[in-house]
Motif scaffolding. Structure first.
Motif, PDB file in Angstrom:
ATOM      1  N   LEU A 163       0.836  -1.214   0.000  1.00 51.38           N
ATOM      2  CA  LEU A 163       0.000   0.000   0.000  1.00 51.38           C
ATOM      3  C   LEU A 163       0.867   1.259   0.000  1.00 51.38           C
ATOM      4  O   LEU A 163       0.616   2.189  -0.778  1.00 51.38           O
ATOM      5  N   VAL A 173       2.574   1.645  -3.394  1.00 49.68           N
ATOM      6  CA  VAL A 173       1.661   2.140  -4.445  1.00 49.68           C
ATOM      7  C   VAL A 173       1.467   3.650  -4.294  1.00 49.68           C
ATOM      8  O   VAL A 173       1.492   4.386  -5.286  1.00 49.68           O
ATOM      9  N   ILE A 181       2.424   6.439  -7.072  1.00 49.72           N
ATOM     10  CA  ILE A 181       1.433   7.390  -7.606  1.00 49.72           C
ATOM     11  C   ILE A 181       1.931   8.824  -7.425  1.00 49.72           C
ATOM     12  O   ILE A 181       1.824   9.643  -8.332  1.00 49.72           O
ATOM     13  N   ARG A 200       0.386  11.340 -10.487  1.00 47.45           N
ATOM     14  CA  ARG A 200      -1.040  11.040 -10.665  1.00 47.45           C
ATOM     15  C   ARG A 200      -1.827  11.560  -9.464  1.00 47.45           C
ATOM     16  O   ARG A 200      -1.273  11.721  -8.371  1.00 47.45           O
ATOM     17  N   PRO A 201      -3.124  11.826  -9.681  1.00 46.88           N
ATOM     18  CA  PRO A 201      -3.909  12.314  -8.540  1.00 46.88           C
ATOM     19  C   PRO A 201      -4.094  11.223  -7.490  1.00 46.88           C
ATOM     20  O   PRO A 201      -4.288  10.056  -7.841  1.00 46.88           O
ATOM     21  N   ASN A 241      -6.224  10.111  -4.216  1.00 47.29           N
ATOM     22  CA  ASN A 241      -7.469  10.361  -3.502  1.00 47.29           C
ATOM     23  C   ASN A 241      -7.219  10.495  -2.006  1.00 47.29           C
ATOM     24  O   ASN A 241      -6.588   9.634  -1.389  1.00 47.29           O
ATOM     25  N   ALA A 295      -8.541   7.680   0.115  1.00 51.89           N
ATOM     26  CA  ALA A 295      -7.719   6.468   0.014  1.00 51.89           C
ATOM     27  C   ALA A 295      -6.517   6.569   0.946  1.00 51.89           C
ATOM     28  O   ALA A 295      -6.159   5.588   1.607  1.00 51.89           O
ATOM     29  N   LEU A 305      -7.649   5.953   4.408  1.00 58.59           N
ATOM     30  CA  LEU A 305      -7.901   4.522   4.598  1.00 58.59           C
ATOM     31  C   LEU A 305      -6.597   3.755   4.799  1.00 58.59           C
ATOM     32  O   LEU A 305      -6.514   2.861   5.641  1.00 58.59           O
ATOM     33  N   ILE A 337      -8.875  -1.431  -0.435  1.00 61.20           N
ATOM     34  CA  ILE A 337      -8.130  -0.162  -0.355  1.00 61.20           C
ATOM     35  C   ILE A 337      -7.222  -0.014  -1.572  1.00 61.20           C
ATOM     36  O   ILE A 337      -7.165   1.046  -2.200  1.00 61.20           O
ATOM     37  N   LEU A 338      -6.534  -1.105  -1.917  1.00 61.56           N
ATOM     38  CA  LEU A 338      -5.613  -1.067  -3.062  1.00 61.56           C
ATOM     39  C   LEU A 338      -6.366  -0.726  -4.352  1.00 61.56           C
ATOM     40  O   LEU A 338      -5.924   0.107  -5.149  1.00 61.56           O
ATOM     41  N   LEU A 394      -9.186   0.873  -4.601  1.00 56.84           N
ATOM     42  CA  LEU A 394      -9.648   2.265  -4.531  1.00 56.84           C
ATOM     43  C   LEU A 394      -8.527   3.228  -4.911  1.00 56.84           C
ATOM     44  O   LEU A 394      -8.748   4.160  -5.699  1.00 56.84           O
ATOM     45  N   ILE A 395      -7.323   2.968  -4.388  1.00 53.79           N
ATOM     46  CA  ILE A 395      -6.182   3.856  -4.692  1.00 53.79           C
ATOM     47  C   ILE A 395      -5.893   3.820  -6.186  1.00 53.79           C
ATOM     48  O   ILE A 395      -5.799   4.852  -6.849  1.00 53.79           O
ATOM     49  N   VAL A 396      -5.746   2.599  -6.707  1.00 51.46           N
ATOM     50  CA  VAL A 396      -5.353   2.445  -8.118  1.00 51.46           C
ATOM     51  C   VAL A 396      -6.438   3.008  -9.028  1.00 51.46           C
ATOM     52  O   VAL A 396      -6.160   3.776  -9.954  1.00 51.46           O
ATOM     53  N   SER A 442      -8.877   5.194  -8.383  1.00 55.22           N
ATOM     54  CA  SER A 442      -9.085   6.642  -8.309  1.00 55.22           C
ATOM     55  C   SER A 442      -7.910   7.419  -8.883  1.00 55.22           C
ATOM     56  O   SER A 442      -8.064   8.568  -9.275  1.00 55.22           O
ATOM     57  N   SER A 443      -6.736   6.798  -8.942  1.00 55.91           N
ATOM     58  CA  SER A 443      -5.569   7.487  -9.497  1.00 55.91           C
ATOM     59  C   SER A 443      -5.462   7.324 -11.007  1.00 55.91           C
ATOM     60  O   SER A 443      -5.104   8.261 -11.715  1.00 55.91           O
ATOM     61  N   PHE A 444      -5.759   6.129 -11.501  1.00 54.89           N
ATOM     62  CA  PHE A 444      -5.610   5.876 -12.926  1.00 54.89           C
ATOM     63  C   PHE A 444      -6.871   6.255 -13.708  1.00 54.89           C
ATOM     64  O   PHE A 444      -6.808   6.505 -14.893  1.00 54.89           O
ATOM     65  N   PRO A 497      -9.338   8.894 -12.694  1.00 51.99           N
ATOM     66  CA  PRO A 497      -9.863   9.876 -11.744  1.00 51.99           C
ATOM     67  C   PRO A 497     -11.271  10.375 -12.072  1.00 51.99           C
ATOM     68  O   PRO A 497     -11.944  10.895 -11.211  1.00 51.99           O
TER      69      PRO A 497
END
Lengths: 158, 228
Positions: A34, A37, A41, A46-47, A49, A52, A55, B30-31, B33-35, B37-39, B41
């Motif tokens: 986590l 990653v 990012i 990259r944006p 969140n 996230a 979390l 969670i992973l 959601l991160i990926v 929302s980033s890739f 958006p």
């Protein structure tokens, strides 16, 4: 006077062990993934969140606290004449097994546990009561060797 | 206290497995959601998280127009309704598996573009995403839905991004920013400007940047604060 008594009690404990942290290797790996990653990012612009991130922070904190509490739930102590298994964090319950009452000690290790040198020890008593499991401790063979040497000394002493 | 053999107590093993599976599901969630929302958006993930620029409501927004010097660096990720580019140097455009050689002064129009678009010093450093319609010098190229498109780094004379959702733009700017139908006008002279949550059209031409769209009301203070 009290401190002297405490010191004397402390001296009697030869080994005190809890669950090995190697048990939680997969949880630590999840935390690393986590965080990795998030770093990737950020590095690629990259944006990210905000929910996230919150979390992830929550997951990391909860995981570390839960694993540490779980580790400390079971403690195993070898003192001068007995093996003590204590369960609990706030409310503690312990079972004391006299060395002279122990009949067998089994070391149980899977391939994975052998690779990481941790495992469980099964303690059986002459009385035939339920077996006690000393779960997921580091170097279980060394632990058994120490207990056996103590048992032998106990028998020899008698 | 009961000391039972684990082999005699399968319920404990099942419970332990359930805990492990639950932890893994939380981790995977969670992973994801991160990926996601980033890739992506501008996709569904934003409606889950509330981070969407599309959440910019009319009643919470203010009209903005700006004529400024172009920023040295511009990075956008997400959905752009229409991308118009006039390239300066010869370049290569990849559409799906095909590669098209582009000569200088070629104009490209990309409809419903979703992906990254980075520029630096009047050069497109990264254009990598998906589209369903491309025009090269006015000629339409048929593309299937979500065809991958990318371009090798190239200088440009003109760049227009229609209906772009820009999370933030901040740089040292000179020029004029008008808010709320020109009721407020801010003149900038090499001053730091911060525009957050912009939705509208963005144009870069001959070293100048034109913005026309809407920003969140909450960001007005930031812009006015710069000039004071």
């Amino acid at each position: 006077m009290k401190s002297k008594r405490k010191e004397a009690l402390k001296k009697r404990v030869l080994i005190k062990t809890t669950n090995s942290r190697k048990v939680y290797l997969f949880i630590y790996l999840m935390i690393i993934i986590l965080i990795g990653v998030i770093i990737y990012i950020k590095a690629t612009g990259r944006p990210l969140n905000s929910y996230a991130i919150k979390l992830v922070i929550g997951f990391v904190i909860a995981s570390v606290i839960a694993t540490e509490l779980h580790r400390r739930y079971n403690t195993y102590e070898v003192d001068e004449g007995s093996l003590v298994h204590t369960m609990g964090i706030l409310t503690k319950r312990s079972r004391k097994m006299d060395f002279s009452a122990i009949s067998d000690l089994y070391v149980i290790q899977t391939l994975w546990q052998r690779m990481l040198s941790y495992g469980s020890v099964e303690v059986r008593l002459f009385s035939g009561e339920n077996t006690t499991h000393i779960k997921n401790i580091n170097n279980p063979s060394t632990f058994v060797d120490i207990v056996l040497s103590k048992i032998n000394r106990e028998i020899g002493g008698k | 206290m009961e000391y039972k053999d684990y082999a005699e107590n399968p319920n404990k093993i099942i419970k332990s497995h359930h805990i492990k599976i639950s932890i893994f599901i939380i981790f995977a969630g969670i992973l994801l959601l991160i990926v996601y929302s980033s890739f992506y958006p501008n996709s569904v993930s934003k409606s889950i998280t509330g981070n969407a620029m599309q959440d910019l409501k009319i009643e919470n927004s203010v009209e903005i127009t700006a004529e400024l010097n172009a920023p040295d660096k511009l990075e956008t990720t997400g959905l752009i309704e229409k991308v118009e580019i006039k390239i300066k140097d010869p370049s290569e455009l990849s559409i799906g598996k095909e590669v098209i050689e582009l000569s200088s002064s070629t104009s490209i129009i990309i409809d419903n573009y979703q992906g990254d678009l980075f520029t630096e010093s009047n050069t497109i450093t990264r254009l990598n995403g998906k589209t369903n319609k491309i025009f090269i010098n006015g000629l339409p190229l048929t593309a299937q839905n979500n065809t991958k498109i990318s371009i090798s780094p190239t200088g440009f004379d003109y760049l227009k991004l229609n209906n772009i959702q820009l999370n933030s733009l901040s740089y040292s700017a000179s020029g004029k920013v008008s808010l709320n139908n020109k009721k407020i006008t801010v003149n900038l002279n090499n001053e730091e400007i911060n525009i957050d949550k912009f939705v509208g059209n963005l144009e870069i031409k001959k070293g100048s940047l034109n913005l026309k769209g809407y920003i969140d009301k909450a960001n007005i203070q930031k812009i006015i604060g710069v000039s004071s």
